[in-house]
Design a protein around this motif. Sequence first.
Motif, PDB file in Angstrom:
ATOM      1  N   ALA A 185       0.825  -1.206   0.000  1.00 46.74           N
ATOM      2  CA  ALA A 185       0.000   0.000   0.000  1.00 46.74           C
ATOM      3  C   ALA A 185       0.858   1.254   0.000  1.00 46.74           C
ATOM      4  N   ILE A 186       2.186   1.087   0.033  1.00 48.46           N
ATOM      5  CA  ILE A 186       3.001   2.300   0.101  1.00 48.46           C
ATOM      6  C   ILE A 186       4.011   2.346  -1.029  1.00 48.46           C
ATOM      7  N   PHE A 187       4.397   3.565  -1.355  1.00 50.92           N
ATOM      8  CA  PHE A 187       5.423   3.755  -2.366  1.00 50.92           C
ATOM      9  C   PHE A 187       6.760   3.924  -1.659  1.00 50.92           C
ATOM     10  N   PRO A 188       7.833   3.436  -2.274  1.00 48.66           N
ATOM     11  CA  PRO A 188       9.144   3.525  -1.636  1.00 48.66           C
ATOM     12  C   PRO A 188       9.520   4.979  -1.379  1.00 48.66           C
ATOM     13  N   GLU A 189      10.044   5.244  -0.216  1.00 54.88           N
ATOM     14  CA  GLU A 189      10.545   6.581   0.097  1.00 54.88           C
ATOM     15  C   GLU A 189      11.458   6.395   1.288  1.00 54.88           C
ATOM     16  N   LEU A 190      12.273   7.379   1.561  1.00 55.82           N
ATOM     17  CA  LEU A 190      13.157   7.231   2.701  1.00 55.82           C
ATOM     18  C   LEU A 190      12.426   7.677   3.957  1.00 55.82           C
ATOM     19  N   SER A 191      11.761   6.737   4.596  1.00 53.12           N
ATOM     20  CA  SER A 191      11.047   7.103   5.809  1.00 53.12           C
ATOM     21  C   SER A 191      11.131   5.932   6.773  1.00 53.12           C
ATOM     22  N   VAL A 192      10.894   6.231   8.019  1.00 57.38           N
ATOM     23  CA  VAL A 192      10.937   5.196   9.048  1.00 57.38           C
ATOM     24  C   VAL A 192       9.949   4.087   8.707  1.00 57.38           C
ATOM     25  N   GLN A 193       8.766   4.501   8.259  1.00 54.91           N
ATOM     26  CA  GLN A 193       7.725   3.523   7.981  1.00 54.91           C
ATOM     27  C   GLN A 193       8.136   2.582   6.854  1.00 54.91           C
ATOM     28  N   PHE A 194       8.709   3.157   5.805  1.00 56.45           N
ATOM     29  CA  PHE A 194       9.058   2.320   4.669  1.00 56.45           C
ATOM     30  C   PHE A 194      10.162   1.341   5.047  1.00 56.45           C
ATOM     31  N   VAL A 195      11.182   1.842   5.736  1.00 57.85           N
ATOM     32  CA  VAL A 195      12.271   0.966   6.159  1.00 57.85           C
ATOM     33  C   VAL A 195      11.733  -0.100   7.115  1.00 57.85           C
ATOM     34  N   GLY A 196      10.822   0.324   7.984  1.00 58.37           N
ATOM     35  CA  GLY A 196      10.197  -0.630   8.900  1.00 58.37           C
ATOM     36  C   GLY A 196       9.489  -1.728   8.117  1.00 58.37           C
ATOM     37  N   SER A 197       8.803  -1.320   7.074  1.00 57.89           N
ATOM     38  CA  SER A 197       8.068  -2.280   6.262  1.00 57.89           C
ATOM     39  C   SER A 197       9.029  -3.241   5.571  1.00 57.89           C
ATOM     40  N   LEU A 198      10.150  -2.719   5.104  1.00 57.39           N
ATOM     41  CA  LEU A 198      11.160  -3.572   4.464  1.00 57.39           C
ATOM     42  C   LEU A 198      11.625  -4.653   5.436  1.00 57.39           C
ATOM     43  N   ILE A 199      11.963  -4.207   6.647  1.00 55.80           N
ATOM     44  CA  ILE A 199      12.495  -5.142   7.642  1.00 55.80           C
ATOM     45  C   ILE A 199      11.428  -6.165   8.026  1.00 55.80           C
ATOM     46  N   TYR A 200      10.221  -5.658   8.181  1.00 59.65           N
ATOM     47  CA  TYR A 200       9.113  -6.531   8.574  1.00 59.65           C
ATOM     48  C   TYR A 200       8.867  -7.614   7.524  1.00 59.65           C
ATOM     49  N   HIS A 201       8.976  -7.251   6.251  1.00 57.89           N
ATOM     50  CA  HIS A 201       8.746  -8.235   5.196  1.00 57.89           C
ATOM     51  C   HIS A 201       9.918  -9.191   5.031  1.00 57.89           C
ATOM     52  N   ALA A 202      11.120  -8.741   5.449  1.00 53.40           N
ATOM     53  CA  ALA A 202      12.285  -9.601   5.288  1.00 53.40           C
ATOM     54  C   ALA A 202      12.485 -10.514   6.491  1.00 53.40           C
TER      55      ALA A 202
ATOM     56  N   ALA B 276       1.561  -4.661  10.565  1.00 50.49           N
ATOM     57  CA  ALA B 276       2.204  -3.651   9.727  1.00 50.49           C
ATOM     58  C   ALA B 276       1.217  -2.635   9.209  1.00 50.49           C
ATOM     59  N   ALA B 277      -0.022  -2.822   9.560  1.00 51.07           N
ATOM     60  CA  ALA B 277      -1.028  -1.895   9.055  1.00 51.07           C
ATOM     61  C   ALA B 277      -0.630  -0.458   9.338  1.00 51.07           C
ATOM     62  N   THR B 278       0.000  -0.253  10.451  1.00 51.11           N
ATOM     63  CA  THR B 278       0.404   1.105  10.809  1.00 51.11           C
ATOM     64  C   THR B 278       1.364   1.681   9.789  1.00 51.11           C
ATOM     65  N   VAL B 279       2.129   0.788   9.159  1.00 50.33           N
ATOM     66  CA  VAL B 279       3.081   1.239   8.162  1.00 50.33           C
ATOM     67  C   VAL B 279       2.366   1.996   7.055  1.00 50.33           C
ATOM     68  N   GLY B 280       1.175   1.549   6.745  1.00 49.73           N
ATOM     69  CA  GLY B 280       0.406   2.138   5.668  1.00 49.73           C
ATOM     70  C   GLY B 280       0.176   3.621   5.827  1.00 49.73           C
ATOM     71  N   LEU B 281       0.223   4.084   7.027  1.00 47.50           N
ATOM     72  CA  LEU B 281      -0.007   5.511   7.273  1.00 47.50           C
ATOM     73  C   LEU B 281       0.954   6.372   6.483  1.00 47.50           C
ATOM     74  N   ALA B 282       2.135   5.838   6.269  1.00 50.67           N
ATOM     75  CA  ALA B 282       3.155   6.641   5.622  1.00 50.67           C
ATOM     76  C   ALA B 282       2.861   6.839   4.144  1.00 50.67           C
ATOM     77  N   ALA B 283       1.971   5.981   3.639  1.00 50.72           N
ATOM     78  CA  ALA B 283       1.826   5.928   2.205  1.00 50.72           C
ATOM     79  C   ALA B 283       1.281   7.191   1.603  1.00 50.72           C
ATOM     80  N   CYS B 284       0.472   7.849   2.358  1.00 45.25           N
ATOM     81  CA  CYS B 284      -0.256   8.943   1.766  1.00 45.25           C
ATOM     82  C   CYS B 284       0.646  10.145   1.647  1.00 45.25           C
ATOM     83  N   SER B 285       0.916  10.527   0.401  1.00 45.69           N
ATOM     84  CA  SER B 285       1.825  11.645   0.238  1.00 45.69           C
ATOM     85  C   SER B 285       1.073  12.948   0.362  1.00 45.69           C
ATOM     86  N   GLY B 286      -0.200  12.914   0.013  1.00 48.10           N
ATOM     87  CA  GLY B 286      -0.943  14.167  -0.025  1.00 48.10           C
ATOM     88  C   GLY B 286      -1.814  14.389   1.195  1.00 48.10           C
ATOM     89  N   GLY B 287      -1.375  13.919   2.326  1.00 43.01           N
ATOM     90  CA  GLY B 287      -2.187  14.104   3.531  1.00 43.01           C
ATOM     91  C   GLY B 287      -3.404  13.203   3.482  1.00 43.01           C
TER      92      GLY B 287
END
Lengths: 325, 556
Positions: free
Chosen positions: A174-191, B18-29
Motif C-alpha cells: 500500500a506504500i510507495f518507496p521513500e526514505l522514511s521510518v515507515q518504509f524501512v520498517g516495512s522492508l524489515i518486517y517483510h524480510a 504492519a497496518a500502521t506502516v500504511g499511514l506513511a503511504a499517503c503523500s498528499g495528507g
Amino acid sequence: MRFLLRKLGLYVFIAWAALTLNFLIPRLMPGDPVSILIARSEGQIEPEARDAIAAQFGITDDPLIVQYVGYLGDLARLDLGVSLSQYPVPVIEIISQSLPWTLALVGVATIVSFVLGTGLGVLLAWRRGTWSDHVLPALTFLNAIPYFWMALILVLLLAVTVNIFPAGGGYDRAIFPELSVQFVGSLIYHAALPALTIVIGSFAGWVLQMRNMTVTILGEDYVSMAEAKGLPNQMVLFSYAARNAILPSVTGFALALGAVVGGSMLTEVIFNYPGLGYALFQAVTAQDFPLMQGLFLIISLAVIVANLVADIAYVFLDPRTRERA
Amino acid sequence: MTFNITRRALMLGSVGSAATVGLAACSGGQQSEEDRPLRIEAADTTLFQRNFNPYSGTPLQGSSGLIYETLRLSTPMDVRNPEPWLATEFEWNDDGTVLTTTLRDDVTWTDGESFDVEDVVFTFTMLRDVPATNTSALAVVDAVATGSHAVEITFETPTFAQEATVGDLPIVPEHIFSTFQDPSAEQVEHPVGTGPYRLDRFSDQLYTFIRNDEHWMAEQFEVKNLAWPSYTTQTMATALQAGDLDWTSDFIPNIETIFVEHDPEYRGYWYPGNSIVNLTFNLEKELWQDLELRRGISLAIDRQQLADIAMYGYVEVPHPTALPRPTFEEFITEDYRDLEFTVDLDEAEQVLDDAGYERGPDGIRVTPDGTPLSFSLQIPSSYTDWIIATQVLNQQLGQIGIDFIPQGVSFGVWDETLTMGNFDVTISSVVAGHNPWFMYRSMLSSEYAPDEEGAVTANFQRWKDEESDQLLSDYATTEDEVEQQKAVAGLQQIVVEQLPAIPVITGPAWFNYNSRFWTGFPSEDNPYALGQPVITADRTIILQRLTRTENDGGVT
C-alpha cells in the motif's frame, strides 16, 4: 604467485564453460517461447499472431554457431538481451532491479547465520563434555530438516494461520518507496520471516563444523603446550584453537557468499520475495531464454568469483598452502 | 494490508501489525472517502517492469482501454451491440474489405494535443508496416483519412467477422509513436493516452491510475483511483481472504470457504463459461478418424462428474455444440437448444463392439489390427484442474475398456506435442473470442494447417473439412446477422454430429469481486460483461458502472 596464476587460468576456463553451457541449455529445452506465450494467454492473443510475436522477440532460426558468436559479442558489450516474458524490458534492468533484494535478504541472513553459528560452535567446543553436548542431537536434527518444508510450515503458521508476518512481497503493497521510518520498517518486517528461515536452516551446519574442528584442534600438541605454559583459557581458545579451526569455515563462508547471488531460490519462491531467485523461477516457467541466461550468468560468475576469493583467502590464512605453492 | 490510508480504513485493514506502516503511504495528507482506490489484480509478478506500450509484448494491465482507448467497446456477453467509443460509426462496404469509421471530435491526448484522424490512420498503418505490432493478425492494406473525422480502412480479405477485433485495438498518439524506431520494442514509461484514466504513480510493487477529468465521459467513471498491487498466484489467495483486493480473476479452489465466507454480504464470484476444454484426438492418425470410436468415447464420459470433481462444481457441463454458456447461449439453434450430452455406458460398449474394437484378454479394447486402445495423455503438470480431470476421465473410460493414462509434463513439453502433433490424444481448449466464428475457426478451420515444420497454432486436432471451411468463410463474408447465424448453425451441426473434438469441460472466465467499497460488478443476474479485469473492453464497461458502496458496506 605461480599458484595463484594457475588457479586464475583454471577459473577463466571454468567461466568460459559456464558461458557456453549457459548458451546451450535453454536452446536444448523443449517447447518454444512464442507458442507458450500464446497458449498461456488463453485466447487473449490470436494464434495468427505467432509471426508477429516471433518478430518482436527477434527469434531466429540461425545455426547455433552463428547465434553463439552473436551471444559472445553481446556479452562483451554487457548486453544481455531483452526479456521475452516482460518484453521489451532489457534483461540487465530486471537483474539490477532484483539483485538488491537478494543481496540484502540472503546476504544479511548468511552473515548472521555464519557469525552466530561459528561463535556458538567455539563455545560448544570449549564446553565439550558438559551438559552442552546434549544440544548436538538437536542441532543435527535441525541441520537435516529439508529447508523448503520448514519454510512452508513457518509460512503456514506465522503468516497464514496467525498472520503475524506478511505472506510475501518486499514491502507493504500500500506504500510507495521513500526514505522514511515507515518504509524501512516495512522492508524489515517483510524480510524478517524469510531471513529467519534462512538462519534457522543454515546456522546449525556452521555450529557443527566449527565445534568439531575446534575440538579436533584442542587435542593437538601445541594447544596442550599453550595450556601447559599457563596461558589464559581465552587466549588458548581464540588465538590457538579457534584461529586455526575457522579455516575450513572461511572457505565455506566464501562459497556461501557466492551462493547468495543465486539467492535462496526456494526462499524467494516460498515467500514471493522479489529477488533474483524469484525472477529465475518466473523465467523458467515462462521459458524466457534471455532472462534465464542472464540470471544463470550472474549466478555462475558469482560462484566462480567466490571460489577464487576462497582460494586466495586460504593462501593468506594458511601458511601451509603458501609453502606448497 | 489496505490501500486506503485514512485512519478509518486502517481499522478495517487485515490484522497484520504492519497496518500502521500504511499511514506513511499517503503523500498528499488525508484522502477523502471518494478517493478510495479500486484495487485490481494485475499480472502474476513480484516486481513490475515499467512498460505501458500496448503494442509491445507485455504491457502492464490497464494500458489498453483505460489509457489508450479503442474505437468501440464490444463484450462477448453482448456480441451484437457494441458500444461506440472513439468511433461513433462503423460502415462496411458490401464485401467487407473497406471499413469507414467516423470519429468523435471532443477527444484530447493527456499532453494537450487533440486526437484526430491522423492517430487512427497511424495506428492501422503501423499494423501493416510493423508486423510485430499486429498481434490481432488483421490484414490491413491501407488506412486513409477521408474527411476531418472519417478514416477508411482497407483490408485484404472480408473482415466482417473481425469487426470486434478492429474495434478493440488501442489507438496510439501519432505524434509520439511515430518517433519510435520500432513501436513494438519501445518501452513506454510515461504513457500519453486519451482514456478515462492516467498513470498516477509507479513503483515496482504497486502502480496507480487516476481519473482523467478532461475525458469526454469522465462523469461516467465514479472510481477516481485505480490501484494495481503486485501479487503472485501464491500470495493472491491470502490477499483475497484478507479483503486486500476488490477485483480479481483467479481460480481459487473452494472459493466459498477461502473468500466468500469471510464477508458473504459483499463478496461474490461469477464464472460464466468462456472457453471449452476438448478431448483432442490427432485426426492425422487413421485410428482417430473413425467417428464411431470417437462417438463411443463421448458416450462414456460423465461430464457432470468432471465438472464436480475437477472444477469444484464451478461450471455447467459443456453443450454438444461446444458453444460456451451463457456467453454464446443466444447462438445455439432451436434444434439443439435442449440437447445435452448423455452418459450411456451400454450404448458406448455397443458402438465400440459394432465398430470392431473387441476387448482383449486384459479387458482393454484392441483395434481390428491388434493395437490396444491404451494411450498416454499428456497435460501440463502446472494445471491442477486438468490433472484431476484427466484422472477422472481415465477412470470413466476404463469402464468401457479404454485407457488414457494421464502424464504430467512441463508446459513447454505439452505445448510442443500439441503444436507438432506428437500425440494420440490430449486435451486442449478453445476460447470463445468475440463471437462464435472465432471459436469455431480455431477449432475447425483448415487455415491452421501445419507449417513447413509441421506446427499448427490452433485446430490442434487437425480437422480438415471443406464444408467447415465453407461455412466459416460464409460467416466472414457477410454482415447480415441472419446469414451469419445460418453459418453458425451449420458449424454447430458439424460439431454435434461429427465430433471433431469432444467437449468435456466448460472453462470459465474467472472473476471474484469484493463490493464492500465499490459495487455494480456484473453477475449471473446482470451479465452485462465478462468480469475478468484483464479484458480491454469489458474492463472499461464495468468501470463505467461501478459506484461507491454506501457507508463502506456499513463499516463506519
